[in-house]
Design an enzyme around this catalytic site. Structure first.
Site, PDB file in Angstrom:
ATOM      1  N   LYS A 129       6.701  79.228 -19.867  1.00 30.08           N
ATOM      2  CA  LYS A 129       5.745  78.230 -19.356  1.00 30.08           C
ATOM      3  C   LYS A 129       4.999  77.638 -20.535  1.00 30.08           C
ATOM      4  O   LYS A 129       4.867  78.287 -21.575  1.00 30.08           O
ATOM      5  CB  LYS A 129       4.738  78.892 -18.408  1.00 30.08           C
ATOM      6  CG  LYS A 129       4.033  77.925 -17.486  1.00 30.08           C
ATOM      7  CD  LYS A 129       4.880  77.614 -16.275  1.00 30.08           C
ATOM      8  CE  LYS A 129       4.294  76.550 -15.393  1.00 30.08           C
ATOM      9  NZ  LYS A 129       5.001  76.439 -14.112  1.00 30.08           N
ATOM     10  N   ASP A 169       4.754  70.406 -14.146  1.00 29.15           N
ATOM     11  CA  ASP A 169       3.870  71.267 -13.353  1.00 29.15           C
ATOM     12  C   ASP A 169       2.639  70.386 -13.099  1.00 29.15           C
ATOM     13  O   ASP A 169       2.742  69.154 -13.170  1.00 29.15           O
ATOM     14  CB  ASP A 169       3.527  72.567 -14.113  1.00 29.15           C
ATOM     15  CG  ASP A 169       2.886  73.625 -13.210  1.00 29.15           C
ATOM     16  OD1 ASP A 169       3.612  74.325 -12.496  1.00 29.15           O
ATOM     17  OD2 ASP A 169       1.643  73.740 -13.196  1.00 29.15           O
TER      18      ASP A 169
HETATM   19  P1  NDP Z   1       0.368  67.721  -9.319  1.00 31.14           P
HETATM   20  O1  NDP Z   1      -0.323  67.476 -10.599  1.00 31.14           O
HETATM   21  O2  NDP Z   1       1.403  66.743  -8.858  1.00 31.14           O
HETATM   22  O3  NDP Z   1      -0.689  67.857  -8.140  1.00 31.14           O
HETATM   23  C1  NDP Z   1      -1.658  68.847  -8.181  1.00 31.14           C
HETATM   24  C2  NDP Z   1      -2.513  68.754  -6.935  1.00 31.14           C
HETATM   25  O4  NDP Z   1      -3.366  69.883  -6.871  1.00 31.14           O
HETATM   26  C3  NDP Z   1      -3.434  67.542  -6.952  1.00 31.14           C
HETATM   27  O5  NDP Z   1      -3.680  67.135  -5.636  1.00 31.14           O
HETATM   28  C4  NDP Z   1      -4.684  68.108  -7.615  1.00 31.14           C
HETATM   29  O6  NDP Z   1      -5.866  67.394  -7.317  1.00 31.14           O
HETATM   30  C5  NDP Z   1      -4.732  69.486  -7.025  1.00 31.14           C
HETATM   31  N1  NDP Z   1      -5.417  70.378  -7.972  1.00 31.14           N
HETATM   32  C6  NDP Z   1      -5.067  70.630  -9.249  1.00 31.14           C
HETATM   33  N2  NDP Z   1      -5.937  71.464  -9.850  1.00 31.14           N
HETATM   34  C7  NDP Z   1      -6.855  71.732  -8.910  1.00 31.14           C
HETATM   35  C8  NDP Z   1      -8.009  72.526  -8.907  1.00 31.14           C
HETATM   36  N3  NDP Z   1      -8.397  73.221 -10.006  1.00 31.14           N
HETATM   37  N4  NDP Z   1      -8.719  72.592  -7.746  1.00 31.14           N
HETATM   38  C9  NDP Z   1      -8.319  71.893  -6.636  1.00 31.14           C
HETATM   39  N5  NDP Z   1      -7.226  71.121  -6.595  1.00 31.14           N
HETATM   40  C10 NDP Z   1      -6.516  71.038  -7.709  1.00 31.14           C
HETATM   41  O7  NDP Z   1       0.995  69.178  -9.437  1.00 31.14           O
HETATM   42  P2  NDP Z   1       2.158  69.859  -8.579  1.00 31.14           P
HETATM   43  O8  NDP Z   1       2.144  69.354  -7.185  1.00 31.14           O
HETATM   44  O9  NDP Z   1       3.398  69.767  -9.365  1.00 31.14           O
HETATM   45  O10 NDP Z   1       1.707  71.387  -8.612  1.00 31.14           O
HETATM   46  C11 NDP Z   1       0.913  71.993  -7.586  1.00 31.14           C
HETATM   47  C12 NDP Z   1       1.110  73.496  -7.612  1.00 31.14           C
HETATM   48  O11 NDP Z   1       2.483  73.804  -7.393  1.00 31.14           O
HETATM   49  C13 NDP Z   1       0.751  74.196  -8.935  1.00 31.14           C
HETATM   50  O12 NDP Z   1       0.263  75.481  -8.643  1.00 31.14           O
HETATM   51  C14 NDP Z   1       2.100  74.320  -9.628  1.00 31.14           C
HETATM   52  O13 NDP Z   1       2.094  75.372 -10.564  1.00 31.14           O
HETATM   53  C15 NDP Z   1       2.983  74.627  -8.439  1.00 31.14           C
HETATM   54  N6  NDP Z   1       4.404  74.381  -8.603  1.00 31.14           N
HETATM   55  C16 NDP Z   1       4.879  73.166  -8.987  1.00 31.14           C
HETATM   56  C17 NDP Z   1       6.228  72.955  -9.098  1.00 31.14           C
HETATM   57  C18 NDP Z   1       6.796  71.630  -9.453  1.00 31.14           C
HETATM   58  O14 NDP Z   1       8.023  71.509  -9.449  1.00 31.14           O
HETATM   59  N7  NDP Z   1       6.022  70.602  -9.716  1.00 31.14           N
HETATM   60  C19 NDP Z   1       7.194  74.045  -8.877  1.00 31.14           C
HETATM   61  C20 NDP Z   1       6.595  75.269  -8.405  1.00 31.14           C
HETATM   62  C21 NDP Z   1       5.255  75.410  -8.288  1.00 31.14           C
HETATM   63  P3  NDP Z   1      -6.519  66.427  -8.436  1.00 31.14           P
HETATM   64  O15 NDP Z   1      -5.596  65.252  -8.506  1.00 31.14           O
HETATM   65  O16 NDP Z   1      -7.860  66.112  -7.902  1.00 31.14           O
HETATM   66  O17 NDP Z   1      -6.548  67.212  -9.697  1.00 31.14           O
HETATM   67  O1  2IT Z   2       6.208  76.661 -11.392  1.00 30.30           O
HETATM   68  C1  2IT Z   2       7.356  76.179 -11.435  1.00 30.30           C
HETATM   69  O2  2IT Z   2       8.337  76.802 -11.006  1.00 30.30           O
HETATM   70  C2  2IT Z   2       7.521  74.832 -11.987  1.00 30.30           C
HETATM   71  N1  2IT Z   2       6.532  74.204 -12.347  1.00 30.30           N
HETATM   72  C3  2IT Z   2       8.894  74.243 -12.137  1.00 30.30           C
HETATM   73  C4  2IT Z   2       9.565  74.741 -13.382  1.00 30.30           C
HETATM   74  C5  2IT Z   2      10.871  74.072 -13.724  1.00 30.30           C
HETATM   75  O3  2IT Z   2      11.390  74.406 -14.807  1.00 30.30           O
HETATM   76  O4  2IT Z   2      11.383  73.254 -12.973  1.00 30.30           O
END
Ligand code: NDP
Ligand code: 2IT
Length: 448
Positions: A129, A169
């Site tokens: 990561k 992420d």
């Molecule tokens: P994005 O940046 O696209 O969206 C993040 C969302 O979460 C936004 O709505 C943001 O709001 C909110 N958010 C972020 N930080 C905070 C906080 N401290 N408190 C409250 N809300 C918060 O990220 P992703 O959708 O990609 O990721 C969301 C989650 O999913 C994370 O935990 C990530 O690790 C996990 N994840 C992502 C994957 C991926 O493929 N993208 C894969 C697996 C897991 P705001 O815009 O106001 O900051």
């Molecule tokens: O938390 C996760 O699994 C991710 N943000 C996606 C990682 C990836 O390599 O696609």
């Protein structure tokens, strides 16, 4: 027996001492190691080979300066990270997070989770990561580009299509991956699969954008099947409104559910008639604005300041998809009281340990992140496979493979929960099933 139970305690103690102040990392390690106690009873050879001591220590941790110039010509400096945690199953694989809260402890918790998540996908990927404390909010496209270029100028020394393949992420999506890929190509002269989540025109995979949200819903669908029910007619609350939340909404809606609330870090919107995904996508993906804009276009919706209040909204299914520790014990009790029957973690570690306990004790089906959100990295693995083949598969082909992988992960977690004496506890099941493959590979590869 007592000595073997002590093995986990000793490993935890070392983790706390050696990594002071890294609360999220301690939390993630504690959860996994607690689940593994019965494994060490059954497999004393893992203790003899020092598997635990080795698995909690990253193979490599890289911290670097990221200098860049803002639009006014001012010099800014951020901190960059890449933690290459475990390569027993393949090249390090895992996303990059750009958020002001990022520090080493966050990257290590995510990297540690990633080892077991990637193992569960059944694909050849180790765990890693990275990220930065850079805050993309309020920055111009040019500033984001210059930051990404500077970040890649250092990161390129440490990654490669067969060594370490980052992705997105929080705060890192298609735009950032594109800028980083461009800089990689300029610096190395190579056009290869060193990042996943690339644009479809230059080696990205169909379904990667949708994969984490879709995968989470596919996983939850399996949990609902076990309860002899489905998404049809269910009301769903999804926290966040980023990549994961948006595509979880899309798939849940396709399966007949109604998403009644979504949030960002400022607050949440609620509408019993359902949240309109086109409006959310326009606000979040196109305009990059706040979710409170939503109520301007939809008069029946209400906006409430403060994101934690979203768990007071009545629902059958909750998909926490924003960030770590966003759903605590009180929120879990409220969800139970309101009749919620299933929770699947779209985010990484969004539920506190106390919240998870409440779900498990109250017969709420609970899908832990390393299983429920593995669809994102699984589809990254499929993107790597396509890049190696110089081919692009159709949407249907990738989606079908993703679906199969999520069903298989549910099956493996459930089977391990039964084999190790806690049937239905998918936290234990996912941790054990993910761990076993990594541990066996580490045993076979010797003390390295
Ligand atoms: P994005 O940046 O696209 O969206 C993040 C969302 O979460 C936004 O709505 C943001 O709001 C909110 N958010 C972020 N930080 C905070 C906080 N401290 N408190 C409250 N809300 C918060 O990220 P992703 O959708 O990609 O990721 C969301 C989650 O999913 C994370 O935990 C990530 O690790 C996990 N994840 C992502 C994957 C991926 O493929 N993208 C894969 C697996 C897991 P705001 O815009 O106001 O900051
Ligand atoms: O938390 C996760 O699994 C991710 N943000 C996606 C990682 C990836 O390599 O696609």
């Amino acid at each position: 027996m007592a000595m073997q139970a002590g093995y986990v305690e000793r490993a935890l103690e070392t983790v706390r001492k050696r990594n002071p102040g890294e609360a999220e990392f301690h939390q993630a390690v504690l959860e996994v190691l607690e689940s593994l106690k019965p494994v060490f009873k059954k497999h004393p050879e893992f203790e003899e080979a020092g598997i635990l001591e080795r698995i909690v220590e990253p193979e490599r941790q890289i911290i670097f300066r990221v200098p860049w110039q803002d639009d006014k010509g001012g010099v800014r400096v951020n901190r960059g990270f890449r933690v290459q945690f475990n390569s027993a199953l393949g090249p390090y694989k895992g996303g990059l997070r750009f958020h002001p809260s990022v520090y080493l402890g966050i990257i290590k918790f995510l990297g540690f989770e990633q080892i077991f998540k990637n193992s569960l996908t059944g694909l050849m990927m180790g765990g890693g990561k990275g990220g930065s404390d850079f805050d993309p909010k309020g920055k111009s496209d040019s500033e984001v580009m210059r930051f990404c270029q500077s970040f890649m100028t250092e990161l390129q020394r440490h990654i490669g299509a067969d060594t370490d393949v980052p992705a997105g992420d929080i705060g890192v999506g298609g735009r950032e991956v594109g800028y980083m890929f461009g800089q990689w190509k300029k610096l190395t002269g190579l056009f290869n699969g060193i990042l996943t989540g690339k644009g479809l025109d230059f080696g990205g995979s169909l379904v990667r954008t949708e994969a984490t949200g879709y995968g989470c819903v596919y996983f939850c669908e399996e949990m609902l099947k076990d309860r002899k029910t489905s998404f049809a007619g269910k009301s769903v609350v999804i926290s966040g409104s980023g990549n994961v939340a948006i595509y979880a909404h899309q798939k849940a809606t396709q399966l007949g559910a109604k998403v009644v609330a979504m949030s960002d870090s400022g607050g949440f919107v609620h509408d019993v008639h359902g949240i309109n995904l086109d409006t959310i996508k326009q606000i979040k993906e196109v305009e990059r604005k706040r979710i409170k804009e939503y109520v301007k276009a939809h008069k029946s919706a209400q906006y409430t300041e403060g994101c934690a209040g979203i768990w007071n909204v009545e629902c059958d299914v909750a998909l926490p998809s924003a960030t770590q520790n966003e759903l605590d014990e009180d929120a879990a009790k409220t969800l139970v009281k309101n009749g919620c029957i299933a929770v699947a973690e779209g985010a990484n570690m969004p539920c506190t340990p106390e919240a998870v306990k409440v779900f498990l004790e109250n017969n709420v089906s609970f899908g832990p992140g390393k299983a429920a959100n593995a669809g994102g990295v699984a589809t990254s693995g499929l993107e790597m496979a396509q890049n190696s083949q110089r081919l692009a598969w159709s949407f249907e082909e990738v989606d079908e493979k993703l679906h199969r992988i999520m069903v298989d992960i549910h099956h493996s977690a459930k089977a391990a929960s039964e084999e190790y004496g806690t049937p239905g506890n998918l936290v234990n099941g996912a941790n054990i099933a993910g761990f076993m493959k990594v541990a066996r590979a580490m045993m076979a590869q010797g003390i390295v």
